[in-house]
Design a protein around this motif. Structure first.
Motif, mmCIF file in Angstrom:
data_model
loop_
_atom_site.group_PDB
_atom_site.id
_atom_site.type_symbol
_atom_site.label_atom_id
_atom_site.label_comp_id
_atom_site.label_asym_id
_atom_site.label_seq_id
_atom_site.Cartn_x
_atom_site.Cartn_y
_atom_site.Cartn_z
ATOM 1 N N VAL A 159 0.858 -1.183 0.000
ATOM 2 C CA VAL A 159 0.000 0.000 0.000
ATOM 3 C C VAL A 159 0.897 1.237 0.000
ATOM 4 O O VAL A 159 1.809 1.348 0.825
ATOM 5 N N CYS A 160 0.639 2.152 -0.925
ATOM 6 C CA CYS A 160 1.338 3.436 -0.951
ATOM 7 C C CYS A 160 0.296 4.524 -0.737
ATOM 8 O O CYS A 160 -0.738 4.540 -1.416
ATOM 9 N N ALA A 161 0.555 5.420 0.216
ATOM 10 C CA ALA A 161 -0.461 6.404 0.585
ATOM 11 C C ALA A 161 0.161 7.773 0.826
ATOM 12 O O ALA A 161 1.326 7.889 1.221
ATOM 13 N N HIS A 162 -0.644 8.789 0.574
ATOM 14 C CA HIS A 162 -0.305 10.177 0.902
ATOM 15 C C HIS A 162 -1.461 10.703 1.738
ATOM 16 O O HIS A 162 -2.573 10.871 1.234
ATOM 17 N N LEU A 163 -1.205 10.919 3.023
ATOM 18 C CA LEU A 163 -2.271 11.283 3.950
ATOM 19 C C LEU A 163 -2.328 12.797 4.156
ATOM 20 O O LEU A 163 -1.473 13.542 3.699
#
Length: 221
Positions: A22-26
């Motif tokens: 999972v790659c995320a930008h929060l």
């Protein structure tokens, strides 16, 4: 996607183990801890995979009650998670502590560590010890934190992280976790992690022999 933030996930079978990345930008901004936690929960609950995916193993088709992302042997979650140092320390104090490499005082107020302990976000995941400097916010092209008066001041923070979760204890072992100071084209420093992952692999011929032996023993009863 949530506004201009969000996450993406891919999964794979490696022999008889299931892996998910999972790659995320929060959500950004120091005070917006609740927004980051909400983004995490949204990604966790809303990302799904095709039920007719031919790459699914029997284990993955079995409903475990977990969100789809967590229904894998090992999950790696990485990206600009945007957690900062809590506001109990001023921006100036954070800059001084980061420059002096007094990371313990900063980490005592680090939001992701605090939120994991409180069970608000990422409490299912593990993270290696943080021994590298805060990865944000740098003057581009340098290893100097952004502190120029004409720029927006940001307290140094470990925005960029790698976490993991294993269904079985010890299935994934962290080997290295660090930043890359030589890459200076951004106001972030990238991080990297390497792991030793135990992969399941069934030898079908041996499995068949064992099953046959079990059936023979059962027939004797």
């Amino acid at each position: 996607m949530m506004g201009n933030k969000g996450g993406a996930a891919v999964r794979m079978n490696f022999y008889d183990s299931t892996l998910c990345f999972v790659c995320a930008h929060l959500a950004a901004h120091r005070e917006n801890v609740a927004g980051r936690n909400a983004d995490y929960l949204n990604i966790l609950s809303k990302i799904d995979f095709k039920e007719n995916d031919e790459t699914l193993t029997t284990d993955m088709r079995f409903f475990s009650g977990d969100p789809p992302i967590l229904n894998h042997d090992v999950v790696f979650w990485l990206g600009d998670l945007n957690y900062r140092v809590a506001e109990g320390l001023s921006t100036e104090e954070c800059l001084q502590l980061a420059d002096a490499q007094h990371f313990d005082k900063l980490l005592a107020c680090e939001q992701l560590l605090l939120e994991r302990r409180r069970g608000h976000a990422f409490h299912e995941f593990e993270e290696g010890p943080i021994t590298f400097p805060p990865t944000y916010k740098y003057q581009q092209g340098t290893n100097i934190y952004e502190c120029r008066p004409e720029k927006k001041l940001r307290a140094p923070a470990w925005c960029d992280r790698v976490l993991w979760r294993s269904k079985t204890a010890g299935q994934a072992t962290l080997c290295a976790y660090d930043h890359v100071p030589a890459l200076d084209i951004s106001d972030h420093k990238p991080v990297h992690a390497s792991f030793d992952v135990q992969i399941k692999h069934q030898v079908e011929a041996k499995k068949t022999l064992v099953m046959r032996e079990i059936m023979l023993q059962l027939d004797k009863w």
